[in-house]
Design a protein around this motif. Sequence first.
Motif, short mmCIF file in Angstrom:
data_model
loop_
_atom_site.label_atom_id
_atom_site.label_comp_id
_atom_site.label_asym_id
_atom_site.label_seq_id
_atom_site.Cartn_x
_atom_site.Cartn_y
_atom_site.Cartn_z
N PHE A 1 0.84 -1.20 0.00
CA PHE A 1 0.00 0.00 0.00
C PHE A 1 0.88 1.26 0.00
N GLN B 1 -0.86 4.75 -1.80
CA GLN B 1 -2.32 4.77 -1.64
C GLN B 1 -2.76 5.51 -0.39
N TYR C 1 -7.98 -5.87 0.43
CA TYR C 1 -8.44 -4.62 1.04
C TYR C 1 -9.60 -4.86 2.00
N THR D 1 -10.99 -0.09 -5.34
CA THR D 1 -10.24 -1.31 -5.67
C THR D 1 -10.45 -1.71 -7.13
N ARG E 1 0.57 4.59 -9.06
CA ARG E 1 0.56 5.13 -7.70
C ARG E 1 -0.54 6.17 -7.50
N LYS F 1 -3.62 6.15 -5.81
CA LYS F 1 -5.07 5.95 -5.76
C LYS F 1 -5.59 6.00 -4.32
N THR F 2 -6.83 6.45 -4.18
CA THR F 2 -7.52 6.42 -2.89
C THR F 2 -8.36 5.16 -2.80
N ILE F 3 -8.29 4.49 -1.67
CA ILE F 3 -9.11 3.31 -1.41
C ILE F 3 -10.06 3.67 -0.28
#
Length: 259
Positions: free
Chosen positions: A17, A22, A52, A152, A166, A168-170
């Motif tokens: 992560f 993230q 996740y 996701t 690289r 990204k928001t989860i």
Amino acid sequence: MRDVTYPPIIWTALAGFKALGQTFQMTGTDNVPRSGGVLLAYNHISYVDFIYGGFAAHPSRRLVRFMAKRELFDHKASGPLMRSLHHIEVDRGEGVASFHTAVDYLRQGEAVGIFPEATISRAMELKEFKTGAVRIAADAGVPLVPVVLWGTQRMMTKDHPRDFSRGKTIAITVGEAMHPTGDDPVGDTAELRRRMSAMLADTVAAYPADEQPPGSWWVPASMGGTAPTLEEATALDAAEKRERARKRAEKRAKRQGDK
């Protein structure tokens, strides 16, 4: 249960992560109890939802035993790993054994993860739910906690190339527990789906706008995106099943011809 493999898997995931840069947008994780049996019900939009989804229980220091399709256990690489993590094998043609295993795990105080939709939603919104989640929770006498994942699908989902770039928001949203009694599994399943639909809408709305421009392919058509509608997704799922059946038939015919 003795966990030799799970801790290093978690450390590896956390390092991954970080390497992917993230950001996590997590809400309601305190709804996961720190002890005792609990069944976590997840939406399913990606091939990495297991990874996740488990992170939703990390703040409570719980290890989630996921119910997963038999094919993952049959595979020579993933099979030993799935068994070492004490995940639960599900035979979609005969689910009684996995039902009882899940109930047994829960009665032992484990956290179990289930995907009530059974398969990935191409529509990015909730498909119809199976009643298994509420029936398992009721039989085991444990709380049923809804969890919604978002972001996701941008990494790895059906019909789209993988994208592990690289930044990204989860988003992970955990709702308040339900306590099914088993008296009305159909009604309880409808209530679970209703709650998770509301959670999904809130999660999508709260997602960073700069990462989710209008018309994004990973957003449901009903929410302004260009993902297939539920009806279109159902047709795509049916076509996929037919193609798999055709390939299986070809393999059987080839094996018989080689004899």
